[in-house]
Design an enzyme around this catalytic site. Structure first.
Site, PDB file in Angstrom:
ATOM      1  N   LEU A 136       0.838  -1.202   0.000  1.00  0.00           N
ATOM      2  CA  LEU A 136       0.000   0.000   0.000  1.00  0.00           C
ATOM      3  C   LEU A 136       0.875   1.254   0.000  1.00  0.00           C
ATOM      4  O   LEU A 136       0.542   2.265  -0.618  1.00  0.00           O
ATOM      5  CB  LEU A 136      -0.910  -0.011   1.231  1.00  0.00           C
ATOM      6  CG  LEU A 136      -1.847   1.176   1.423  1.00  0.00           C
ATOM      7  CD1 LEU A 136      -2.905   1.200   0.328  1.00  0.00           C
ATOM      8  CD2 LEU A 136      -2.510   1.111   2.802  1.00  0.00           C
ATOM      9  N   ALA A 137       2.003   1.186   0.696  1.00  0.00           N
ATOM     10  CA  ALA A 137       2.952   2.300   0.757  1.00  0.00           C
ATOM     11  C   ALA A 137       4.332   1.731   1.055  1.00  0.00           C
ATOM     12  O   ALA A 137       4.464   0.730   1.766  1.00  0.00           O
ATOM     13  CB  ALA A 137       2.539   3.300   1.829  1.00  0.00           C
ATOM     14  N   SER A 140      11.516   4.353   3.363  1.00  0.00           N
ATOM     15  CA  SER A 140      12.922   3.970   3.485  1.00  0.00           C
ATOM     16  C   SER A 140      13.153   2.968   4.608  1.00  0.00           C
ATOM     17  O   SER A 140      14.107   2.196   4.567  1.00  0.00           O
ATOM     18  CB  SER A 140      13.777   5.217   3.726  1.00  0.00           C
ATOM     19  OG  SER A 140      13.313   5.914   4.864  1.00  0.00           O
ATOM     20  N   GLN A 143       7.580  -0.972   4.744  1.00  0.00           N
ATOM     21  CA  GLN A 143       6.442  -0.794   3.849  1.00  0.00           C
ATOM     22  C   GLN A 143       5.204  -1.437   4.466  1.00  0.00           C
ATOM     23  O   GLN A 143       5.285  -2.284   5.350  1.00  0.00           O
ATOM     24  CB  GLN A 143       6.736  -1.365   2.469  1.00  0.00           C
ATOM     25  CG  GLN A 143       7.046  -2.838   2.383  1.00  0.00           C
ATOM     26  CD  GLN A 143       7.596  -3.223   1.010  1.00  0.00           C
ATOM     27  OE1 GLN A 143       8.440  -2.535   0.442  1.00  0.00           O
ATOM     28  NE2 GLN A 143       7.107  -4.325   0.453  1.00  0.00           N
ATOM     29  N   VAL A 144       4.034  -0.997   3.961  1.00  0.00           N
ATOM     30  CA  VAL A 144       2.746  -1.392   4.535  1.00  0.00           C
ATOM     31  C   VAL A 144       1.980  -2.227   3.514  1.00  0.00           C
ATOM     32  O   VAL A 144       1.894  -1.864   2.335  1.00  0.00           O
ATOM     33  CB  VAL A 144       1.921  -0.149   4.942  1.00  0.00           C
ATOM     34  CG1 VAL A 144       0.593  -0.577   5.566  1.00  0.00           C
ATOM     35  CG2 VAL A 144       2.710   0.716   5.906  1.00  0.00           C
ATOM     36  N   LYS A 158       2.690  -3.579   8.789  1.00  0.00           N
ATOM     37  CA  LYS A 158       3.870  -2.747   8.562  1.00  0.00           C
ATOM     38  C   LYS A 158       5.116  -3.599   8.811  1.00  0.00           C
ATOM     39  O   LYS A 158       5.272  -4.174   9.893  1.00  0.00           O
ATOM     40  CB  LYS A 158       3.822  -1.551   9.524  1.00  0.00           C
ATOM     41  CG  LYS A 158       4.738  -0.399   9.204  1.00  0.00           C
ATOM     42  CD  LYS A 158       4.416   0.745  10.171  1.00  0.00           C
ATOM     43  CE  LYS A 158       5.306   1.947   9.952  1.00  0.00           C
ATOM     44  NZ  LYS A 158       4.981   3.026  10.905  1.00  0.00           N
ATOM     45  N   ASP A 293       3.708  14.616  13.786  1.00  0.00           N
ATOM     46  CA  ASP A 293       3.719  14.841  12.335  1.00  0.00           C
ATOM     47  C   ASP A 293       2.288  14.884  11.791  1.00  0.00           C
ATOM     48  O   ASP A 293       1.873  13.997  11.038  1.00  0.00           O
ATOM     49  CB  ASP A 293       4.515  13.728  11.659  1.00  0.00           C
ATOM     50  CG  ASP A 293       4.902  14.059  10.228  1.00  0.00           C
ATOM     51  OD1 ASP A 293       4.833  15.253   9.866  1.00  0.00           O
ATOM     52  OD2 ASP A 293       5.286  13.143   9.473  1.00  0.00           O
TER      53      ASP A 293
END
Length: 556
Positions: A136-137, A140, A143-144, A158, A293
């Site tokens: 999905l994403a 660095s 990833q998910v 994740k 964030d």
């Protein structure tokens, strides 16, 4: 202990890559000043012979950004952290660093499945009803992937990248070496606190690489907001989570920067802006732990209007002392008390250079006059905080990392709110929390608790005083009292003495060799050459050995 440059060069592969990139982008003077250039010149093979400077007419901020981009994920993340420190980094550099984007390819599905099985002891097919191999994403660090639990619950899995901890730790070690060399050899760099910046980054990225810590943070937020339905915290599947794999409930929602989608779903963007602001202000001023964030990519609005945060890797902490300082600062500004404001700024920030108090007093007076008397609903909190940061930066005041993270989060939050509602003003939402903190400060019960705590400290000091005094007198009577003195700023003088003495030694050795050669040549006519040659060869070998030792020390 071997010199910093030799330890830096020991990591040949990565050290060569870093040196090559920095030299290519025109930072050769950096190596010259920190004492690395001669080591690199001695080992020309350490740097690619295809080295070519590509800086051209590019500005320094652009070259910094491009160099960090070329150095890879760890340095990109370091640049992103630097972009949140306008108190230390110039504004033009901040603007360039904000353009840094992670550009890393996803790792293979085979590696994902292998990683999951290594960490969880079972295959993805055994753990989940379904698992999507397409990420999905991808970032660095990890990833998910989307998955579905055995009970049908949508999940986000994740996974930390293979070898990422080793690679990041290697880069952190080299970054710290470079920062220490900069502070040692480039005095003007101390204004930017290179070692402090790297240490702050080390804490940040290590926190992000530990999914156990992120899982605990999510569970802590769930506990803190269990009675507040404005924030929805995803559930954690502990049986499918480790330090390298984090499995949590998948959040299906609308991004806050998609205003049209919110309206189409029957959700009022103004309500979302107000609720989002209150969620974050509650984290900061009531709980002392906050999401660091809050950009639109990390916020989702669910169909029922509640808000969910999907990434808890960057979290800040504000203890009671820092919150008290903030309240005092806001009160001083509201009361137009310039002297008190200056005193509090000096308490909040750590000076990196001598403070010119009259000049700082003048800047603070102008700052307060700009915002004093402005109605709360017309106050631009983001601009006020940016001006506040500029004063700290201009006068060399280093702000604690968590406090700066909070300031940047508030600025980002106000921007998100105004995307949702053009008339949104974060100051209107901030007021009640400041008032609550002030009321809490003067609450009789809290005053009594603090008084009791202070009395306990005084009583303990009074109890320990005779013991410490007795120990001191005993040492005095036994002539055992020692005073430790710490010298500062003498390192350069000591190094220069070392270099000068080494040069004298080299000169004396060279002179003795010349004299020995002269005597041998003169004595050739009077005695066999082999009779005097051993003394000449021995002195020559000893001289070369001494010179080589001095060269290795880097203090010639």
């Amino acid at each position: 202990m071997e010199p910093y440059p030799l330890r830096f060069i020991k990591n040949l592969n990565r050290g060569r890559e870093i040196a090559t990139v920095l030299l290519n982008y025109g930072f050769g003077d950096l190596f010259e000043r920190i004492g690395l250039r001669k080591y690199l010149q001695w080992g020309k093979r350490l740097i690619s012979r295809k080295n070519r400077e590509i800086s051209g007419d590019l500005t320094t901020p652009v070259r910094i950004r491009m160099a960090l981009q070329d150095l890879g994920p760890t340095f990109v993340k370091f640049g992103q952290v630097l972009s949140t420190r306008p108190d230390l980094v110039p504004h033009d550099v901040i603007e360039e660093l904000c353009k840094l984007q992670e550009d890393v390819p996803p790792f293979s599905s085979e590696m994902i499945h292998q990683r999951i099985e290594e960490e969880l002891g079972k295959s993805a097919a055994e753990l989940f009803k379904s698992f999507d191999d397409l990420p999905l994403a991808a970032g660095s660090l990890g990833q998910v992937h989307c998955a579905v639990a055995r009970n049908g619950l949508p999940l986000a899995v994740k996974v930390l990248r293979p070898n990422v901890v080793h690679n990041v730790e290697r880069d952190l070690s080299l970054m710290l070496e470079l920062a220490q060399l900069m502070e040692k050899h480039i005095p003007e760099s101390q204004v930017f606190d290179p070692v402090g910046l790297v240490n702050h980054f080390m804490r940040t990225i290590r926190r992000e690489m530990n999914y156990h810590r992120e899982a605990r943070t999510i569970q802590e937020f769930a506990r803190l907001f269990k009675n507040d339905n404005r924030l929805y915290v995803p559930r954690i599947l502990e049986e499918c989570s480790t330090s390298c794999v984090l499995t949590m409930e998948f959040i299906d929602g609308i991004r806050t920067d998609n205003r049209e989608a919110l309206i189409a779903a029957g959700i009022d963007p103004k309500r979302v802006a107000i609720d989002g602001a209150n969620i974050f202000l509650k984290q900061m001023f009531e709980f002392g732990v906050f999401h660091g964030d809050p950009h639109p990519g990390n916020i989702r609005v669910r169909r029922d209007g509640s808000i969910a945060l999907i990434d808890y890797g960057m979290v800040g902490f504000l203890d009671d002392a820092k919150r008290e300082l903030l309240v005092d600062l806001l009160l001083a500004i509201v009361r137009n008390d310039v002297d008190r404001t200056v005193d509090l700024m000096l308490q909040i920030g750590q000076p990196s250079q001598p403070i010119e108090r009259p000049l700082m007093h003048s800047d603070v007076r102008d700052f307060i006059e700009t915002y004093y008397g402005v109605p709360l609903d017309q106050l631009n909190l983001g601009r006020l905080l940016n001006d506040f940061i500029s004063i700290l930066s201009n006068h060399g005041l280093r702000t604690p990392g968590d406090l700066m993270l909070m300031i940047r989060a508030i600025i980002t939050l106000e921007g998100v709110g105004r995307q949702l509602d053009a008339e949104f003003n974060l100051a209107n939402e901030l007021g009640p929390y400041v008032e609550k903190l002030i009321r809490k400060r003067y609450d009789p019960k809290r005053i009594a608790e603090r008084t009791v705590a202070d009395i306990k400290i005084l009583l303990k000091a009074a109890h320990d005083l005779p013991l410490h005094l007795g120990n001191t007198l005993k040492k005095v009577s036994q002539d055992d009292l020692k005073i430790q003195l710490e010298h500062r700023g003498l390192d350069k003088l000591i190094n220069e003495f070392d270099r000068s003495s080494n040069r004298i030694v080299v000169g004396m050795v060279t002179s003795s060799l010349i004299l020995s050669a002269a005597f041998i040549i003169r004595s050739v006519t009077q005695a066999p050459l082999w009779y005097a040659a051993p003394a000449f060869v021995l002195s020559g070998l000893l001289g070369l050995w001494l010179i080589w030792g001095i060269l290795r020390s880097g203090r010639l």
